[in-house]
Motif scaffolding. Structure first.
Motif, mmCIF file in Angstrom:
data_model
loop_
_atom_site.group_PDB
_atom_site.id
_atom_site.type_symbol
_atom_site.label_atom_id
_atom_site.label_comp_id
_atom_site.label_asym_id
_atom_site.label_seq_id
_atom_site.Cartn_x
_atom_site.Cartn_y
_atom_site.Cartn_z
ATOM 1 N N ASP A 38 1.020 -0.754 0.183
ATOM 2 C CA ASP A 38 0.052 -0.044 0.026
ATOM 3 C C ASP A 38 1.003 1.281 0.328
ATOM 4 N N ALA A 39 1.878 1.042 0.380
ATOM 5 C CA ALA A 39 2.806 2.465 0.451
ATOM 6 C C ALA A 39 3.407 2.328 -0.885
ATOM 7 N N ASP A 40 3.425 1.994 -1.967
ATOM 8 C CA ASP A 40 4.213 2.068 -3.110
ATOM 9 C C ASP A 40 2.695 2.213 -4.010
ATOM 10 N N LEU A 41 1.865 2.757 -3.661
ATOM 11 C CA LEU A 41 0.248 2.726 -4.472
ATOM 12 C C LEU A 41 -0.380 4.060 -4.517
ATOM 13 N N ASN A 42 -0.248 5.001 -4.921
ATOM 14 C CA ASN A 42 -1.393 6.120 -5.179
ATOM 15 C C ASN A 42 -2.449 5.826 -5.811
ATOM 16 N N ILE A 43 -3.769 6.314 -5.098
ATOM 17 C CA ILE A 43 -4.711 6.806 -5.893
ATOM 18 C C ILE A 43 -5.057 7.969 -5.852
ATOM 19 N N GLU A 44 -5.226 8.784 -7.004
ATOM 20 C CA GLU A 44 -5.755 10.411 -7.229
ATOM 21 C C GLU A 44 -7.161 10.798 -8.070
ATOM 22 N N VAL A 45 -7.750 11.203 -7.338
ATOM 23 C CA VAL A 45 -9.058 11.294 -8.361
ATOM 24 C C VAL A 45 -8.728 12.922 -8.858
ATOM 25 N N LYS A 46 -8.991 13.850 -9.507
ATOM 26 C CA LYS A 46 -8.629 15.461 -10.123
ATOM 27 C C LYS A 46 -8.963 15.325 -11.538
ATOM 28 N N GLU A 47 -10.783 15.808 -11.633
ATOM 29 C CA GLU A 47 -11.706 16.110 -12.530
ATOM 30 C C GLU A 47 -11.582 15.207 -13.516
ATOM 31 N N ASN A 48 -12.663 14.151 -13.216
ATOM 32 C CA ASN A 48 -13.465 13.312 -13.743
ATOM 33 C C ASN A 48 -12.372 12.190 -14.110
ATOM 34 N N THR A 49 -11.049 11.680 -13.338
ATOM 35 C CA THR A 49 -10.614 10.987 -14.024
ATOM 36 C C THR A 49 -10.085 10.399 -12.930
ATOM 37 N N LEU A 50 -9.284 9.101 -12.932
ATOM 38 C CA LEU A 50 -8.901 8.652 -11.235
ATOM 39 C C LEU A 50 -7.926 7.710 -11.814
ATOM 40 N N SER A 51 -6.549 7.878 -11.186
ATOM 41 C CA SER A 51 -5.240 7.592 -11.623
ATOM 42 C C SER A 51 -4.593 6.675 -10.297
ATOM 43 N N LEU A 52 -4.094 5.633 -11.511
ATOM 44 C CA LEU A 52 -3.762 4.585 -10.363
ATOM 45 C C LEU A 52 -1.835 4.947 -10.671
ATOM 46 N N ARG A 53 -1.470 4.943 -8.886
ATOM 47 C CA ARG A 53 0.557 4.816 -9.565
ATOM 48 C C ARG A 53 0.781 3.923 -8.799
ATOM 49 N N GLY A 54 1.745 3.294 -9.197
ATOM 50 C CA GLY A 54 2.518 1.995 -8.356
ATOM 51 C C GLY A 54 4.571 2.108 -8.746
ATOM 52 N N GLU A 55 5.390 2.158 -7.689
ATOM 53 C CA GLU A 55 6.388 2.395 -7.725
ATOM 54 C C GLU A 55 7.291 2.069 -7.030
ATOM 55 N N LYS A 56 7.792 0.887 -7.430
ATOM 56 C CA LYS A 56 8.693 0.766 -5.951
ATOM 57 C C LYS A 56 9.772 1.359 -5.828
ATOM 58 N N LYS A 57 10.679 1.526 -4.368
ATOM 59 C CA LYS A 57 11.109 2.393 -3.680
ATOM 60 C C LYS A 57 12.389 1.166 -3.919
ATOM 61 N N ALA A 58 13.396 2.319 -4.996
ATOM 62 C CA ALA A 58 15.072 0.795 -4.703
ATOM 63 C C ALA A 58 15.705 0.818 -3.232
ATOM 64 N N GLY A 59 16.014 -0.333 -3.180
ATOM 65 C CA GLY A 59 16.293 -0.933 -2.425
ATOM 66 C C GLY A 59 15.601 -1.543 -1.146
ATOM 67 N N GLU A 60 14.093 -1.980 -1.648
ATOM 68 C CA GLU A 60 13.044 -2.682 -0.782
ATOM 69 C C GLU A 60 13.776 -4.322 -0.581
ATOM 70 N N GLU A 61 13.711 -4.795 -1.448
ATOM 71 C CA GLU A 61 14.478 -6.518 -1.495
ATOM 72 C C GLU A 61 15.268 -6.308 -0.472
ATOM 73 N N GLY A 62 16.497 -5.917 0.380
ATOM 74 C CA GLY A 62 17.187 -6.134 0.558
ATOM 75 C C GLY A 62 18.287 -6.327 -0.304
#
Length: 156
Positions: free
Chosen positions: A59-83
């Motif tokens: 859930d920390a990697d995902l971002n949901i935004e609604v603006k002017e009848n547009t739903l935007s879903l973004r996903g971005e993995k943070k660098a170095g998360e896997e160990g």
């Protein structure tokens, strides 16, 4: 030549007409982004659910935004998360950055989002204001003029 027909979707959905119109206008299926895969389902008369496959994202990697009848879903993995000691031998689960946009119809509102088993569920509801809802207009009949008994009869 197109190999898909969206006409059944027009008949069965309310609220995503613009989305289907945009998809219908696309000349080639290959030019549309295919990551991450998603489903759009109608869960009630005025409720919908968009389900996006986001395996490997939190859930920390995902971002949901609604603006002017547009739903935007973004996903971005943070660098170095896997160990830092992990050596990846094969990467079959895509964890690349993505952005998916959906055009929403008027009066569509996001109720909430749930991340469950690698699937992001975004619930939508269409709240039509009372002033815009259809209403029934009562029909009255014009009554014929009433004749009073004895008023029209002549007495001889």
């Amino acid at each position: 030549m197109r190999s898909f027909d969206l006409s059944p979707l027009y008949r069965n959905t309310v609220g995503f007409d613009r989305l289907f119109s945009l998809l219908d206008g696309v000349g080639s299926v290959d030019s549309a982004p295919s990551y991450p895969p998603y489903n759009i389902e109608r869960t009630g008369e005025n409720t919908y659910r968009i389900t996006v496959a986001v395996a490997g994202f939190t859930d920390a990697d995902l971002n949901i935004e609604v603006k002017e009848n547009t739903l935007s879903l973004r996903g971005e993995k943070k660098a170095g998360e896997e160990g830092e000691n992990a050596q990846m031998l094969y990467r079959g689960i895509a964890a690349r950055t993505f952005e998916r946009r959906f055009q929403l119809a008027d009066h569509m509102e996001v109720q909430g989002a749930v991340l469950e088993n690698g699937l992001l569920h975004v619930d939508l509801v269409r709240n039509i204001p009372e002033a815009k809802k259809p209403r029934l207009i009562p029909i009255t009949t014009a009554s014929a003029p009433q004749v009073l008994e004895g008023a029209g009869a002549s007495t001889h």
